[in-house]
Design a protein around this motif. Sequence first.
Motif, mmCIF file in Angstrom:
data_model
loop_
_atom_site.group_PDB
_atom_site.id
_atom_site.type_symbol
_atom_site.label_atom_id
_atom_site.label_comp_id
_atom_site.label_asym_id
_atom_site.label_seq_id
_atom_site.Cartn_x
_atom_site.Cartn_y
_atom_site.Cartn_z
ATOM 1 N N LYS A 1 -83.474 3.551 27.332
ATOM 2 C CA LYS A 1 -83.202 2.937 26.030
ATOM 3 C C LYS A 1 -82.408 1.649 26.200
ATOM 4 O O LYS A 1 -82.570 0.685 25.451
ATOM 5 C CB LYS A 1 -82.425 3.929 25.157
ATOM 6 C CG LYS A 1 -82.010 3.379 23.799
ATOM 7 C CD LYS A 1 -81.188 4.410 23.047
ATOM 8 C CE LYS A 1 -80.627 3.811 21.763
ATOM 9 N NZ LYS A 1 -79.743 4.772 21.053
ATOM 10 N N HIS A 2 -81.536 1.626 27.217
ATOM 11 C CA HIS A 2 -80.722 0.442 27.483
ATOM 12 C C HIS A 2 -81.284 -0.374 28.653
ATOM 13 O O HIS A 2 -80.602 -1.224 29.217
ATOM 14 C CB HIS A 2 -79.278 0.849 27.777
ATOM 15 C CG HIS A 2 -78.569 1.396 26.571
ATOM 16 N ND1 HIS A 2 -78.396 2.748 26.355
ATOM 17 C CD2 HIS A 2 -77.997 0.771 25.509
ATOM 18 C CE1 HIS A 2 -77.748 2.933 25.219
ATOM 19 N NE2 HIS A 2 -77.494 1.745 24.679
ATOM 20 N N GLY A 3 -82.519 -0.057 29.043
ATOM 21 C CA GLY A 3 -83.184 -0.878 30.046
ATOM 22 C C GLY A 3 -82.991 -0.459 31.479
ATOM 23 O O GLY A 3 -83.244 -1.249 32.396
ATOM 24 N N THR A 4 -82.558 0.783 31.713
ATOM 25 C CA THR A 4 -82.268 1.220 33.083
ATOM 26 C C THR A 4 -83.159 2.381 33.514
ATOM 27 O O THR A 4 -83.304 3.364 32.785
ATOM 28 C CB THR A 4 -80.794 1.652 33.211
ATOM 29 O OG1 THR A 4 -79.943 0.553 32.867
ATOM 30 C CG2 THR A 4 -80.474 2.087 34.634
ATOM 31 N N ILE A 5 -83.727 2.247 34.713
ATOM 32 C CA ILE A 5 -84.415 3.365 35.351
ATOM 33 C C ILE A 5 -83.867 3.507 36.764
ATOM 34 O O ILE A 5 -83.270 2.573 37.302
ATOM 35 C CB ILE A 5 -85.950 3.160 35.400
ATOM 36 C CG1 ILE A 5 -86.312 1.992 36.331
ATOM 37 C CG2 ILE A 5 -86.527 2.963 34.004
ATOM 38 C CD1 ILE A 5 -87.802 1.897 36.644
ATOM 39 N N THR A 6 -84.052 4.677 37.350
ATOM 40 C CA THR A 6 -83.679 4.889 38.753
ATOM 41 C C THR A 6 -84.949 5.170 39.541
ATOM 42 O O THR A 6 -85.744 6.045 39.173
ATOM 43 C CB THR A 6 -82.697 6.068 38.897
ATOM 44 O OG1 THR A 6 -81.498 5.760 38.185
ATOM 45 C CG2 THR A 6 -82.351 6.312 40.360
ATOM 46 N N VAL A 7 -85.141 4.405 40.602
ATOM 47 C CA VAL A 7 -86.315 4.545 41.455
ATOM 48 C C VAL A 7 -85.874 5.098 42.810
ATOM 49 O O VAL A 7 -84.919 4.598 43.412
ATOM 50 C CB VAL A 7 -87.015 3.182 41.660
ATOM 51 C CG1 VAL A 7 -88.136 3.306 42.680
ATOM 52 C CG2 VAL A 7 -87.555 2.658 40.332
ATOM 53 N N LEU A 8 -86.563 6.139 43.263
ATOM 54 C CA LEU A 8 -86.281 6.694 44.589
ATOM 55 C C LEU A 8 -87.225 6.066 45.599
ATOM 56 O O LEU A 8 -88.449 6.113 45.437
ATOM 57 C CB LEU A 8 -86.453 8.210 44.589
ATOM 58 C CG LEU A 8 -85.424 9.014 43.779
ATOM 59 C CD1 LEU A 8 -85.755 10.497 43.834
ATOM 60 C CD2 LEU A 8 -84.028 8.767 44.310
#
Length: 441
Positions: A66-73
């Motif tokens: 929602k705030h523009g953040t993802i976590t990529v492994l």
Amino acid sequence: MTTDKHTEQVLSELEKHGFEAYMVGGCVRDTIMGREYNDIDITTNARPDEMLEVFRGYKVIPTGIKHGTITVLCGGTPFEITTYRIDGEYTDHRRPDSVEFTSDITADLARRDFTINAVAMDKNGCIIDPFDGISDMKSGIIRCVGEPGKRFTEDALRIMRAVRFASQLGFKIEEKTSEAVHRMKDLLQNISHERIRDELDKLVCGSSCVDILLGYSDVITAVIPEFKPSIGLDQCSPYHKYTVWEHTVRAISFAPTDDVKMRRTLLFHDIGKPACMKFDETGRGHFKQHDRVGAEITEKVMKRLRYDTKSISYAAALISNHSKKLHSKADVKKMMYRIGDELFFALTEMKKCDNSAKNEFVLEENVFFDKLAEMGREIIANDECRSLRGLAVNGSELMEIGLCGAEIGEMQHKLLELVMEDKLPNEKEALLNYAEQECKK
């Protein structure tokens, strides 16, 4: 700078899809300063839906999409990737109510806390530094990006982060930023106890924690008001040359910087002194029972800050015993029985740190504390009895000679005390004979 292969892979994925991609924040700061870093944060002009498309073949966690953040492994390493953004209002003094995505990285860097954290770097080592963060790194300065009052109003945790970074990095807090830290410290009441706890642990382990804890004691008392009575309190004792607070702070500095448990314990070790201070007829100060009272206050504060039970027990056990006098091998065995072998050795180290922050003549006692530790090692090496489990008789055998109920436990403790004092050998026949004689009285 050279990036590791997984970082380069993530940055390259964004770039080959036509997007900008930069490492940002602490990992860039620490790289430039030659420090080790843990987490790698990445910022990009790709929007959240575009990032999901770019990393379609990866394990992706929508951390704060929602705030523009993802976590990529990638290669088992998590990379937090955030779209360039401009934050909206911060009505809770912690997180923005809304965010607006932008294509301008300078606008994104402008929302960050300190100039040293507002530096971006691409995979080729090209730097974007619109707020002279590198200059502040070289000068050893913590400075807010933009107006400090605005930065701290947005997110009050930044007040605690300012003093924490100053402690860790050995930096000075720039004048306007420092003034705002002092002026706005009460905003820390809006921050979760867990966040305060984590920043406090990092602060006390900093190489410059003495200067920061002395210079910003009002920030500490804003989150732990129980320390207020210690500030400026003259101990009126020939053993001490510092106030209670300064003694506390200087004692911390004698513990290893990587021993957070010990440094945290030393922070709290004399918190009970103000409540216990009494004066004799000569005007000398005395602090009887301050160890017990201090342990009680410490437990209360640490529970409030959401420390785990093991950490609380460690600190309380050492603090409640740090003023106990140990004169003999029997005293060492009794203390090992009371708190366990591991904590006994921690206690001797704590006593040395405590002593090192007193008047010089007291330092001679540190040699004695080393001797106590050596006694402890000999006791362990010789497997000398220092617990009920180590006694040569057990409860069933005491029951056979006529003891019952609470009498068994009382006798076991009496026998253990006599064995530890070398008044009885730890031999079954001798212990049972003593117990039988006691039963006949």
